[in-house]
Design a protein around this motif. Sequence first.
Motif, PDB file in Angstrom:
ATOM      1  N   ASN A  45      26.835 -15.985  23.852  1.00  0.00           N
ATOM      2  CA  ASN A  45      28.158 -16.182  23.263  1.00  0.00           C
ATOM      3  C   ASN A  45      29.004 -17.106  24.120  1.00  0.00           C
ATOM      4  O   ASN A  45      29.737 -17.964  23.600  1.00  0.00           O
ATOM      5  N   GLN A  46      28.918 -16.949  25.431  1.00  0.00           N
ATOM      6  CA  GLN A  46      29.702 -17.776  26.341  1.00  0.00           C
ATOM      7  C   GLN A  46      29.322 -19.247  26.207  1.00  0.00           C
ATOM      8  O   GLN A  46      30.182 -20.133  26.144  1.00  0.00           O
ATOM      9  N   VAL A  47      28.017 -19.519  26.173  1.00  0.00           N
ATOM     10  CA  VAL A  47      27.548 -20.899  26.056  1.00  0.00           C
ATOM     11  C   VAL A  47      27.982 -21.501  24.717  1.00  0.00           C
ATOM     12  O   VAL A  47      28.492 -22.625  24.657  1.00  0.00           O
ATOM     13  N   ALA A  48      27.776 -20.754  23.639  1.00  0.00           N
ATOM     14  CA  ALA A  48      28.159 -21.248  22.317  1.00  0.00           C
ATOM     15  C   ALA A  48      29.656 -21.519  22.242  1.00  0.00           C
ATOM     16  O   ALA A  48      30.092 -22.524  21.654  1.00  0.00           O
ATOM     17  N   ALA A  49      30.453 -20.643  22.831  1.00  0.00           N
ATOM     18  CA  ALA A  49      31.905 -20.807  22.798  1.00  0.00           C
ATOM     19  C   ALA A  49      32.346 -22.065  23.543  1.00  0.00           C
ATOM     20  O   ALA A  49      33.250 -22.784  23.095  1.00  0.00           O
ATOM     21  N   HIS A  50      31.723 -22.345  24.674  1.00  0.00           N
ATOM     22  CA  HIS A  50      32.057 -23.550  25.426  1.00  0.00           C
ATOM     23  C   HIS A  50      31.626 -24.802  24.676  1.00  0.00           C
ATOM     24  O   HIS A  50      32.322 -25.830  24.706  1.00  0.00           O
ATOM     25  N   PHE A  51      30.490 -24.734  23.995  1.00  0.00           N
ATOM     26  CA  PHE A  51      30.039 -25.866  23.186  1.00  0.00           C
ATOM     27  C   PHE A  51      31.032 -26.137  22.057  1.00  0.00           C
ATOM     28  O   PHE A  51      31.421 -27.277  21.807  1.00  0.00           O
ATOM     29  N   ALA A  52      31.451 -25.079  21.387  1.00  0.00           N
ATOM     30  CA  ALA A  52      32.398 -25.223  20.276  1.00  0.00           C
ATOM     31  C   ALA A  52      33.750 -25.720  20.768  1.00  0.00           C
ATOM     32  O   ALA A  52      34.370 -26.582  20.131  1.00  0.00           O
ATOM     33  N   LYS A  53      34.217 -25.188  21.897  1.00  0.00           N
ATOM     34  CA  LYS A  53      35.529 -25.579  22.437  1.00  0.00           C
ATOM     35  C   LYS A  53      35.562 -27.062  22.782  1.00  0.00           C
ATOM     36  O   LYS A  53      36.611 -27.708  22.684  1.00  0.00           O
ATOM     37  N   ALA A  54      34.391 -27.601  23.174  1.00  0.00           N
ATOM     38  CA  ALA A  54      34.309 -29.025  23.531  1.00  0.00           C
ATOM     39  C   ALA A  54      33.994 -29.898  22.311  1.00  0.00           C
ATOM     40  O   ALA A  54      33.619 -31.055  22.454  1.00  0.00           O
ATOM     41  N   ASN A  55      34.141 -29.310  21.121  1.00  0.00           N
ATOM     42  CA  ASN A  55      33.932 -30.023  19.865  1.00  0.00           C
ATOM     43  C   ASN A  55      32.484 -30.467  19.663  1.00  0.00           C
ATOM     44  O   ASN A  55      32.217 -31.555  19.126  1.00  0.00           O
ATOM     45  N   GLY A  56      31.552 -29.614  20.082  1.00  0.00           N
ATOM     46  CA  GLY A  56      30.147 -29.910  19.871  1.00  0.00           C
ATOM     47  C   GLY A  56      29.794 -29.979  18.400  1.00  0.00           C
ATOM     48  O   GLY A  56      30.338 -29.236  17.584  1.00  0.00           O
ATOM     49  N   GLN A  57      28.877 -30.892  18.073  1.00  0.00           N
ATOM     50  CA  GLN A  57      28.479 -31.126  16.694  1.00  0.00           C
ATOM     51  C   GLN A  57      26.957 -31.013  16.556  1.00  0.00           C
ATOM     52  O   GLN A  57      26.219 -31.151  17.522  1.00  0.00           O
ATOM     53  N   GLY A  58      26.517 -30.793  15.331  1.00  0.00           N
ATOM     54  CA  GLY A  58      25.100 -30.808  15.055  1.00  0.00           C
ATOM     55  C   GLY A  58      24.625 -32.211  14.696  1.00  0.00           C
ATOM     56  O   GLY A  58      25.441 -33.116  14.493  1.00  0.00           O
ATOM     57  N   PRO A  59      23.325 -32.442  14.647  1.00  0.00           N
ATOM     58  CA  PRO A  59      22.288 -31.437  14.864  1.00  0.00           C
ATOM     59  C   PRO A  59      22.184 -31.025  16.336  1.00  0.00           C
ATOM     60  O   PRO A  59      22.339 -31.851  17.232  1.00  0.00           O
ATOM     61  N   VAL A  60      21.913 -29.743  16.542  1.00  0.00           N
ATOM     62  CA  VAL A  60      21.856 -29.143  17.868  1.00  0.00           C
ATOM     63  C   VAL A  60      20.426 -28.672  18.152  1.00  0.00           C
ATOM     64  O   VAL A  60      19.757 -28.145  17.262  1.00  0.00           O
ATOM     65  N   LEU A  61      19.996 -28.839  19.394  1.00  0.00           N
ATOM     66  CA  LEU A  61      18.742 -28.243  19.842  1.00  0.00           C
ATOM     67  C   LEU A  61      19.064 -27.093  20.785  1.00  0.00           C
ATOM     68  O   LEU A  61      19.748 -27.280  21.787  1.00  0.00           O
ATOM     69  N   ASP A  62      18.590 -25.901  20.432  1.00  0.00           N
ATOM     70  CA  ASP A  62      18.729 -24.709  21.273  1.00  0.00           C
ATOM     71  C   ASP A  62      17.468 -24.614  22.126  1.00  0.00           C
ATOM     72  O   ASP A  62      16.385 -24.330  21.616  1.00  0.00           O
ATOM     73  N   ILE A  63      17.626 -24.876  23.410  1.00  0.00           N
ATOM     74  CA  ILE A  63      16.494 -24.934  24.331  1.00  0.00           C
ATOM     75  C   ILE A  63      16.297 -23.571  24.997  1.00  0.00           C
ATOM     76  O   ILE A  63      17.239 -22.985  25.514  1.00  0.00           O
ATOM     77  N   GLY A  64      15.061 -23.097  24.992  1.00  0.00           N
ATOM     78  CA  GLY A  64      14.805 -21.735  25.459  1.00  0.00           C
ATOM     79  C   GLY A  64      15.458 -20.754  24.513  1.00  0.00           C
ATOM     80  O   GLY A  64      16.071 -19.775  24.925  1.00  0.00           O
ATOM     81  N   ALA A  65      15.308 -21.018  23.215  1.00  0.00           N
ATOM     82  CA  ALA A  65      16.050 -20.283  22.193  1.00  0.00           C
ATOM     83  C   ALA A  65      15.685 -18.806  22.125  1.00  0.00           C
ATOM     84  O   ALA A  65      16.490 -17.992  21.666  1.00  0.00           O
TER      85      ALA A  65
END
Length: 209
Positions: A45-65
Amino acid sequence: MSQKKPQLDDAYSLQTPEESLRLYASWAKTYDQDFAQASDYISPNQVAAHFAKANGQGPVLDIGAGTGLCGAELVKMGIGPIDATDISQDMLDIAATKSIYRNLFTGDLTARLPVEDNTYAGVVSSGTFTSGHVGPEALDEVLRVTAPGGLLAISISTVHYTAAGFEAKLNALADQITNLRLTEIRFYGANATGSHKNDTGYAAVFQKA
Protein backbone atom coordinates in the motif's frame (compact mmCIF):
# COMPACT_ATOMS: atom_id res chain seq x y z
CA MET A 1 5.49 -35.43 10.36
CA SER A 2 4.10 -32.02 9.37
CA GLN A 3 6.16 -29.67 7.22
CA LYS A 4 7.32 -26.41 8.81
CA LYS A 5 5.37 -23.40 7.62
CA PRO A 6 7.41 -20.85 5.65
CA GLN A 7 8.36 -17.77 7.65
CA LEU A 8 9.66 -14.28 6.90
CA ASP A 9 13.12 -15.23 8.16
CA ASP A 10 13.19 -17.96 5.51
CA ALA A 11 12.66 -15.31 2.84
CA TYR A 12 15.38 -13.06 4.27
CA SER A 13 17.88 -15.93 4.28
CA LEU A 14 17.48 -16.85 0.60
CA GLN A 15 20.75 -17.08 -1.32
CA THR A 16 19.89 -18.25 -4.85
CA PRO A 17 17.02 -18.07 -7.36
CA GLU A 18 16.53 -21.80 -6.87
CA GLU A 19 15.98 -21.31 -3.15
CA SER A 20 13.43 -18.58 -3.94
CA LEU A 21 11.54 -20.91 -6.25
CA ARG A 22 11.35 -23.63 -3.62
CA LEU A 23 10.25 -21.29 -0.83
CA TYR A 24 7.53 -19.51 -2.76
CA ALA A 25 6.25 -22.72 -4.31
CA SER A 26 5.49 -23.94 -0.80
CA TRP A 27 4.23 -20.54 0.43
CA ALA A 28 2.09 -19.31 -2.47
CA LYS A 29 -1.28 -20.74 -1.44
CA THR A 30 -1.09 -19.43 2.13
CA TYR A 31 1.04 -16.30 1.63
CA ASP A 32 -1.80 -13.79 1.80
CA GLN A 33 -3.27 -15.24 4.99
CA ASP A 34 -0.22 -16.57 6.83
CA PHE A 35 2.05 -13.65 6.04
CA ALA A 36 0.40 -10.53 4.59
CA GLN A 37 -2.71 -10.52 6.77
CA ALA A 38 -1.16 -12.07 9.86
CA SER A 39 1.78 -9.62 9.76
CA ASP A 40 -0.28 -6.54 8.83
CA TYR A 41 2.00 -6.10 5.83
CA ILE A 42 1.41 -2.57 4.54
CA SER A 43 4.46 -2.05 2.30
CA PRO A 44 2.47 -2.74 -0.91
CA ASN A 45 0.00 0.00 0.00
CA GLN A 46 2.82 2.39 0.85
CA VAL A 47 4.55 1.86 -2.50
CA ALA A 48 1.32 2.19 -4.47
CA ALA A 49 0.39 5.37 -2.59
CA HIS A 50 3.74 6.99 -3.36
CA PHE A 51 3.42 6.03 -7.02
CA ALA A 52 -0.06 7.55 -7.19
CA LYS A 53 0.97 10.70 -5.29
CA ALA A 54 3.73 11.27 -7.86
CA ASN A 55 1.13 11.03 -10.65
CA GLY A 56 2.25 7.63 -11.86
CA GLN A 57 0.56 6.38 -15.02
CA GLY A 58 0.07 3.08 -16.77
CA PRO A 59 1.03 0.85 -18.33
CA VAL A 60 2.77 -0.27 -15.14
CA LEU A 61 5.03 -3.25 -14.49
CA ASP A 62 4.78 -4.71 -10.98
CA ILE A 63 8.17 -6.30 -10.36
CA GLY A 64 8.31 -9.13 -7.85
CA ALA A 65 4.53 -9.00 -7.95
CA GLY A 66 4.06 -12.16 -5.90
CA THR A 67 0.37 -12.75 -5.20
CA GLY A 68 -0.60 -9.27 -6.41
CA LEU A 69 -0.65 -7.22 -3.22
CA CYS A 70 0.82 -4.04 -4.69
CA GLY A 71 -1.11 -4.41 -7.93
CA ALA A 72 -4.35 -4.66 -5.99
CA GLU A 73 -3.58 -1.35 -4.28
CA LEU A 74 -2.91 0.33 -7.62
CA VAL A 75 -6.25 -0.90 -8.94
CA LYS A 76 -8.00 0.68 -5.93
CA MET A 77 -6.33 3.95 -6.92
CA GLY A 78 -7.55 3.71 -10.50
CA ILE A 79 -4.14 3.07 -12.04
CA GLY A 80 -3.69 0.68 -14.94
CA PRO A 81 -3.19 -1.33 -17.02
CA ILE A 82 -0.76 -3.33 -14.90
CA ASP A 83 1.46 -6.26 -15.86
CA ALA A 84 3.10 -8.56 -13.32
CA THR A 85 6.39 -10.39 -13.23
CA ASP A 86 7.86 -12.62 -10.57
CA ILE A 87 10.43 -15.40 -10.40
CA SER A 88 7.77 -17.70 -8.96
CA GLN A 89 5.05 -19.03 -11.26
CA ASP A 90 3.31 -20.42 -8.18
CA MET A 91 2.90 -16.93 -6.76
CA LEU A 92 1.75 -15.56 -10.10
CA ASP A 93 -0.84 -18.34 -10.32
CA ILE A 94 -2.42 -16.91 -7.16
CA ALA A 95 -2.21 -13.36 -8.51
CA ALA A 96 -3.90 -14.48 -11.73
CA THR A 97 -7.07 -15.39 -9.82
CA LYS A 98 -7.59 -11.78 -8.65
CA SER A 99 -8.36 -10.01 -11.96
CA ILE A 100 -5.66 -7.40 -11.32
CA TYR A 101 -3.19 -7.83 -14.15
CA ARG A 102 -3.35 -7.54 -17.93
CA ASN A 103 -0.40 -9.90 -18.41
CA LEU A 104 1.60 -12.07 -16.01
CA PHE A 105 4.98 -13.62 -16.79
CA THR A 106 7.89 -15.17 -14.95
CA GLY A 107 11.12 -13.22 -14.93
CA ASP A 108 14.48 -13.13 -13.20
CA LEU A 109 15.76 -9.62 -12.54
CA THR A 110 19.29 -10.93 -12.12
CA ALA A 111 19.19 -11.97 -15.79
CA ARG A 112 16.94 -10.34 -18.42
CA LEU A 113 13.19 -9.89 -18.44
CA PRO A 114 11.25 -10.94 -21.57
CA VAL A 115 10.33 -7.31 -22.21
CA GLU A 116 11.36 -4.85 -24.92
CA ASP A 117 13.30 -1.71 -24.02
CA ASN A 118 11.32 1.36 -22.91
CA THR A 119 8.02 -0.52 -22.58
CA TYR A 120 6.47 0.78 -19.34
CA ALA A 121 5.42 4.25 -18.24
CA GLY A 122 5.61 3.10 -14.63
CA VAL A 123 7.32 0.47 -12.50
CA VAL A 124 6.49 -0.50 -8.92
CA SER A 125 8.05 -3.03 -6.60
CA SER A 126 7.33 -3.89 -2.98
CA GLY A 127 9.43 -6.33 -0.99
CA THR A 128 11.78 -7.34 -3.80
CA PHE A 129 14.79 -5.12 -3.19
CA THR A 130 15.79 -6.55 0.17
CA SER A 131 17.93 -9.18 1.85
CA GLY A 132 17.69 -12.60 0.21
CA HIS A 133 15.98 -11.28 -2.89
CA VAL A 134 17.31 -8.78 -5.42
CA GLY A 135 20.31 -6.47 -5.08
CA PRO A 136 21.02 -3.03 -6.53
CA GLU A 137 22.56 -4.39 -9.74
CA ALA A 138 19.03 -5.26 -10.93
CA LEU A 139 18.16 -1.56 -11.18
CA ASP A 140 19.85 -1.53 -14.60
CA GLU A 141 17.32 -4.06 -15.90
CA VAL A 142 14.45 -2.19 -14.27
CA LEU A 143 15.47 1.02 -16.02
CA ARG A 144 15.88 -0.79 -19.35
CA VAL A 145 12.18 -1.69 -19.47
CA THR A 146 11.05 1.77 -18.31
CA ALA A 147 10.23 4.39 -20.91
CA PRO A 148 12.08 7.73 -20.79
CA GLY A 149 10.27 9.95 -18.31
CA GLY A 150 8.67 6.89 -16.71
CA LEU A 151 8.07 6.86 -12.97
CA LEU A 152 9.43 4.21 -10.63
CA ALA A 153 8.40 3.55 -7.03
CA ILE A 154 10.20 0.77 -5.18
CA SER A 155 10.66 -0.21 -1.56
CA ILE A 156 14.21 -0.71 -0.31
CA SER A 157 14.99 -1.99 3.18
CA THR A 158 16.66 0.71 5.28
CA VAL A 159 18.93 -1.93 6.82
CA HIS A 160 20.32 -2.80 3.41
CA TYR A 161 20.08 0.58 1.65
CA THR A 162 23.70 1.48 2.33
CA ALA A 163 25.16 -1.89 3.35
CA ALA A 164 23.97 -3.74 0.24
CA GLY A 165 24.99 -0.95 -2.12
CA PHE A 166 21.65 0.61 -3.06
CA GLU A 167 22.77 4.11 -2.10
CA ALA A 168 25.95 3.79 -4.15
CA LYS A 169 24.05 2.36 -7.13
CA LEU A 170 21.48 5.15 -7.16
CA ASN A 171 24.31 7.69 -6.99
CA ALA A 172 26.02 5.93 -9.91
CA LEU A 173 22.77 6.18 -11.91
CA ALA A 174 22.62 9.96 -11.45
CA ASP A 175 22.86 10.56 -15.21
CA GLN A 176 20.05 8.08 -15.93
CA ILE A 177 17.48 9.08 -13.32
CA THR A 178 15.92 12.33 -12.10
CA ASN A 179 13.86 13.62 -9.19
CA LEU A 180 14.94 10.93 -6.70
CA ARG A 181 12.94 11.11 -3.48
CA LEU A 182 13.45 8.81 -0.52
CA THR A 183 10.72 8.57 2.09
CA GLU A 184 11.05 6.29 5.09
CA ILE A 185 8.10 3.94 5.43
CA ARG A 186 6.99 1.19 7.76
CA PHE A 187 6.70 -2.27 6.26
CA TYR A 188 4.14 -3.44 8.84
CA GLY A 189 1.13 -1.81 10.44
CA ALA A 190 -0.05 -1.29 14.00
CA ASN A 191 -1.29 -4.87 14.34
CA ALA A 192 2.06 -6.45 13.47
CA THR A 193 3.79 -8.79 15.89
CA GLY A 194 7.09 -10.64 15.90
CA SER A 195 10.72 -9.67 15.50
CA HIS A 196 10.22 -7.77 12.24
CA LYS A 197 7.21 -5.67 13.27
CA ASN A 198 9.25 -2.46 13.39
CA ASP A 199 11.11 -3.01 10.11
CA THR A 200 11.30 0.07 7.91
CA GLY A 201 12.34 0.87 4.38
CA TYR A 202 12.50 3.66 1.88
CA ALA A 203 9.94 4.34 -0.79
CA ALA A 204 12.36 5.34 -3.53
CA VAL A 205 10.52 7.34 -6.19
CA PHE A 206 12.32 8.61 -9.29
CA GLN A 207 12.03 9.00 -13.04
CA LYS A 208 14.04 7.61 -15.90
CA ALA A 209 15.84 10.47 -17.61
